[in-house]
Scaffold this motif. Structure first.
Motif, PDB file in Angstrom:
ATOM      1  N   ALA A 230       0.835  -1.206   0.000  1.00 22.13           N
ATOM      2  CA  ALA A 230       0.000   0.000   0.000  1.00 22.13           C
ATOM      3  C   ALA A 230       0.868   1.254   0.000  1.00 22.13           C
ATOM      4  O   ALA A 230       0.577   2.231  -0.719  1.00 22.13           O
ATOM      5  CB  ALA A 230      -0.913  -0.017   1.221  1.00 22.13           C
ATOM      6  N   GLU A 231       1.930   1.232   0.782  1.00 25.98           N
ATOM      7  CA  GLU A 231       2.842   2.374   0.825  1.00 25.98           C
ATOM      8  C   GLU A 231       3.521   2.575  -0.527  1.00 25.98           C
ATOM      9  O   GLU A 231       3.616   3.707  -1.026  1.00 25.98           O
ATOM     10  CB  GLU A 231       3.879   2.155   1.918  1.00 25.98           C
ATOM     11  CG  GLU A 231       4.840   3.321   2.111  1.00 25.98           C
ATOM     12  CD  GLU A 231       5.899   3.043   3.168  1.00 25.98           C
ATOM     13  OE1 GLU A 231       6.631   3.991   3.510  1.00 25.98           O
ATOM     14  OE2 GLU A 231       6.000   1.884   3.637  1.00 25.98           O
ATOM     15  N   PHE A 232       3.979   1.486  -1.113  1.00 24.34           N
ATOM     16  CA  PHE A 232       4.627   1.551  -2.427  1.00 24.34           C
ATOM     17  C   PHE A 232       3.686   2.152  -3.457  1.00 24.34           C
ATOM     18  O   PHE A 232       4.062   3.062  -4.214  1.00 24.34           O
ATOM     19  CB  PHE A 232       5.055   0.145  -2.845  1.00 24.34           C
ATOM     20  CG  PHE A 232       5.585   0.038  -4.253  1.00 24.34           C
ATOM     21  CD1 PHE A 232       6.868   0.442  -4.556  1.00 24.34           C
ATOM     22  CD2 PHE A 232       4.792  -0.479  -5.263  1.00 24.34           C
ATOM     23  CE1 PHE A 232       7.359   0.343  -5.865  1.00 24.34           C
ATOM     24  CE2 PHE A 232       5.258  -0.590  -6.562  1.00 24.34           C
ATOM     25  CZ  PHE A 232       6.549  -0.176  -6.859  1.00 24.34           C
ATOM     26  N   ALA A 233       2.451   1.658  -3.499  1.00 21.28           N
ATOM     27  CA  ALA A 233       1.493   2.161  -4.485  1.00 21.28           C
ATOM     28  C   ALA A 233       1.216   3.646  -4.291  1.00 21.28           C
ATOM     29  O   ALA A 233       1.113   4.400  -5.264  1.00 21.28           O
ATOM     30  CB  ALA A 233       0.192   1.365  -4.391  1.00 21.28           C
ATOM     31  N   GLU A 234       1.115   4.079  -3.039  1.00 27.22           N
ATOM     32  CA  GLU A 234       0.864   5.487  -2.771  1.00 27.22           C
ATOM     33  C   GLU A 234       2.044   6.348  -3.202  1.00 27.22           C
ATOM     34  O   GLU A 234       1.864   7.430  -3.785  1.00 27.22           O
ATOM     35  CB  GLU A 234       0.581   5.685  -1.285  1.00 27.22           C
ATOM     36  CG  GLU A 234       0.225   7.116  -0.899  1.00 27.22           C
ATOM     37  CD  GLU A 234      -1.044   7.622  -1.544  1.00 27.22           C
ATOM     38  OE1 GLU A 234      -1.170   8.859  -1.737  1.00 27.22           O
ATOM     39  OE2 GLU A 234      -1.924   6.796  -1.875  1.00 27.22           O
ATOM     40  N   LEU A 235       3.253   5.882  -2.955  1.00 25.11           N
ATOM     41  CA  LEU A 235       4.436   6.655  -3.335  1.00 25.11           C
ATOM     42  C   LEU A 235       4.621   6.680  -4.848  1.00 25.11           C
ATOM     43  O   LEU A 235       5.047   7.697  -5.410  1.00 25.11           O
ATOM     44  CB  LEU A 235       5.677   6.078  -2.645  1.00 25.11           C
ATOM     45  CG  LEU A 235       5.703   6.221  -1.119  1.00 25.11           C
ATOM     46  CD1 LEU A 235       6.925   5.515  -0.530  1.00 25.11           C
ATOM     47  CD2 LEU A 235       5.686   7.684  -0.703  1.00 25.11           C
ATOM     48  N   VAL A 236       4.298   5.578  -5.516  1.00 24.27           N
ATOM     49  CA  VAL A 236       4.332   5.578  -6.974  1.00 24.27           C
ATOM     50  C   VAL A 236       3.328   6.570  -7.536  1.00 24.27           C
ATOM     51  O   VAL A 236       3.623   7.305  -8.483  1.00 24.27           O
ATOM     52  CB  VAL A 236       4.043   4.149  -7.529  1.00 24.27           C
ATOM     53  CG1 VAL A 236       3.772   4.198  -9.028  1.00 24.27           C
ATOM     54  CG2 VAL A 236       5.223   3.230  -7.251  1.00 24.27           C
ATOM     55  N   LYS A 237       2.150   6.606  -6.928  1.00 25.16           N
ATOM     56  CA  LYS A 237       1.128   7.563  -7.373  1.00 25.16           C
ATOM     57  C   LYS A 237       1.622   8.999  -7.226  1.00 25.16           C
ATOM     58  O   LYS A 237       1.412   9.833  -8.123  1.00 25.16           O
ATOM     59  CB  LYS A 237      -0.145   7.365  -6.557  1.00 25.16           C
ATOM     60  CG  LYS A 237      -1.297   8.255  -6.962  1.00 25.16           C
ATOM     61  CD  LYS A 237      -2.532   7.981  -6.119  1.00 25.16           C
ATOM     62  CE  LYS A 237      -3.684   8.908  -6.487  1.00 25.16           C
ATOM     63  NZ  LYS A 237      -4.876   8.641  -5.647  1.00 25.16           N
ATOM     64  N   LYS A 238       2.292   9.299  -6.123  1.00 22.99           N
ATOM     65  CA  LYS A 238       2.827  10.651  -5.911  1.00 22.99           C
ATOM     66  C   LYS A 238       3.905  10.977  -6.940  1.00 22.99           C
ATOM     67  O   LYS A 238       3.939  12.089  -7.479  1.00 22.99           O
ATOM     68  CB  LYS A 238       3.382  10.773  -4.501  1.00 22.99           C
ATOM     69  CG  LYS A 238       2.320  10.810  -3.412  1.00 22.99           C
ATOM     70  CD  LYS A 238       2.939  10.957  -2.034  1.00 22.99           C
ATOM     71  CE  LYS A 238       1.867  11.011  -0.960  1.00 22.99           C
ATOM     72  NZ  LYS A 238       2.453  11.122   0.412  1.00 22.99           N
ATOM     73  N   ALA A 239       4.775  10.023  -7.213  1.00 21.53           N
ATOM     74  CA  ALA A 239       5.805  10.243  -8.237  1.00 21.53           C
ATOM     75  C   ALA A 239       5.159  10.457  -9.595  1.00 21.53           C
ATOM     76  O   ALA A 239       5.582  11.326 -10.377  1.00 21.53           O
ATOM     77  CB  ALA A 239       6.770   9.069  -8.279  1.00 21.53           C
ATOM     78  N   GLY A 240       4.120   9.681  -9.894  1.00 30.33           N
ATOM     79  CA  GLY A 240       3.413   9.838 -11.155  1.00 30.33           C
ATOM     80  C   GLY A 240       2.758  11.199 -11.267  1.00 30.33           C
ATOM     81  O   GLY A 240       2.780  11.824 -12.338  1.00 30.33           O
ATOM     82  N   SER A 241       2.195  11.685 -10.175  1.00 30.43           N
ATOM     83  CA  SER A 241       1.566  13.006 -10.196  1.00 30.43           C
ATOM     84  C   SER A 241       2.594  14.096 -10.477  1.00 30.43           C
ATOM     85  O   SER A 241       2.309  15.055 -11.199  1.00 30.43           O
ATOM     86  CB  SER A 241       0.881  13.284  -8.844  1.00 30.43           C
ATOM     87  OG  SER A 241      -0.203  12.399  -8.644  1.00 30.43           O
ATOM     88  N   ALA A 242       3.808  13.935  -9.931  1.00 31.97           N
ATOM     89  CA  ALA A 242       4.855  14.920 -10.160  1.00 31.97           C
ATOM     90  C   ALA A 242       5.301  14.949 -11.620  1.00 31.97           C
ATOM     91  O   ALA A 242       5.621  16.009 -12.159  1.00 31.97           O
ATOM     92  CB  ALA A 242       6.061  14.622  -9.252  1.00 31.97           C
ATOM     93  N   VAL A 243       5.287  13.797 -12.256  1.00 31.03           N
ATOM     94  CA  VAL A 243       5.803  13.685 -13.632  1.00 31.03           C
ATOM     95  C   VAL A 243       4.705  13.818 -14.680  1.00 31.03           C
ATOM     96  O   VAL A 243       4.892  14.465 -15.705  1.00 31.03           O
ATOM     97  CB  VAL A 243       6.536  12.329 -13.805  1.00 31.03           C
ATOM     98  CG1 VAL A 243       6.877  12.087 -15.265  1.00 31.03           C
ATOM     99  CG2 VAL A 243       7.792  12.279 -12.944  1.00 31.03           C
ATOM    100  N   LEU A 244       3.582  13.193 -14.401  1.00 29.88           N
ATOM    101  CA  LEU A 244       2.539  13.061 -15.414  1.00 29.88           C
ATOM    102  C   LEU A 244       1.429  14.093 -15.266  1.00 29.88           C
ATOM    103  O   LEU A 244       0.622  14.278 -16.179  1.00 29.88           O
ATOM    104  CB  LEU A 244       1.931  11.663 -15.360  1.00 29.88           C
ATOM    105  CG  LEU A 244       2.944  10.500 -15.465  1.00 29.88           C
ATOM    106  CD1 LEU A 244       2.266   9.184 -15.158  1.00 29.88           C
ATOM    107  CD2 LEU A 244       3.598  10.472 -16.834  1.00 29.88           C
ATOM    108  N   GLY A 245       1.358  14.743 -14.096  1.00 26.51           N
ATOM    109  CA  GLY A 245       0.315  15.720 -13.855  1.00 26.51           C
ATOM    110  C   GLY A 245      -0.979  15.088 -13.394  1.00 26.51           C
ATOM    111  O   GLY A 245      -1.116  13.902 -13.228  1.00 26.51           O
TER     112      GLY A 245
END
Length: 245
Positions: A230-245
């Motif tokens: 769950a933590e991994f998925a949340e952090l990936v989502k945050k990284a994606g938001s930074a890159v992908l908008g």
């Protein structure tokens, strides 16, 4: 945050990891970095750089590992790219270019990097040469450059698993592209001429996706606990938001 099953982690994270990689692979800044490193042709930089971890091999070997590109295009771009400085050096220069991109676009997230590395290290690399090649490459000590390289390793993991699954169900790479992304993507990957009607083979593409998800989930199951997933998925989502908008 609630715990995640391995299958839920696949659905939450894998597409974002793929899209982050696509973002830097298609960014003109990475191609410009390649030109500064000696690669006038950005496609030659891409094929020699991405495939360079395989070492001094024939272009046909690189095509077999990449899978979804037309063989003649891979051979031509590989030969042009490795003529600049060899295969392994091409991989090092490619990594230098995308790490520079990562320093500008990704957050400095040591925890995501730690979890992603655990996933990469837990995977069985049998049948996944590009993944194994990139996993074996040295990582920067820290920072977004390290994170983007680890995410590149995970992208090659999923990509290799999908190529295995596609082959297992009896689809050719071209058929898989036509079913999922259409003629435009097929031409982008170097395929030419008239394309076959693959509509009756859509169930095989769905089966290949299901197998890919299952292979990916098995790695998450082995690498991370439910709360860590769950933590991994949340952090990936945050990284994606930074890159992908």
């Amino acid at each position: 945050m609630p715990d995640l099953t391995a299958a839920e982690t696949v659905r939450a994270a894998d597409e974002i990891v793929h899209d982050i990689g696509s973002k830097w692979m298609l960014d003109p800044a990475v191609s410009e970095h390649g030109r500064e490193l000696g690669y006038a042709n950005p496609f030659a930089f891409y094929f020699a750089g991405r495939g360079g971890v395989l070492g001094d091999v024939d272009g046909g070997v690189v095509w077999a590992a990449l899978g979804f590109f037309e063989a003649g295009v891979v051979r031509a771009m590989w030969d042009e790219g490795v003529a600049v400085a060899g295969a392994r050096e091409a991989a090092r220069r490619y990594a230098k270019a995308f790490r520079a991109w990562g320093e500008e676009h990704l957050p400095d997230d040591p925890r995501l990097c730690e979890l992603a590395e655990r996933v990469a290290n837990a995977a069985d690399g049998a049948g996944l040469p590009l993944f194994c090649g990139w996993r074996a490459e040295p990582l920067p000590e820290r920072g977004p450059g390290r994170l983007v390289q680890v995410l590149q390793v995970l992208r090659e993991l999923r990509g290799g698993q999908h190529l295995v699954a596609t082959t297992a169900v009896g689809l050719s790479p071209l058929e898989a592209i036509l079913i999922h992304e259409g003629e435009g993507k097929a031409r982008f990957c170097g395929w030419q001429g008239d394309f076959p009607d693959c509509s009756d083979r859509k169930p095989l593409r769905a089966e290949a996706e299901e197998i890919t998800d299952r292979l990916s989930a098995a790695v998450y199951e082995k690498a991370l606990s439910p709360s860590e997933r769950a933590e991994f998925a949340e952090l990936v989502k945050k990284a994606g938001s930074a890159v992908l908008g």
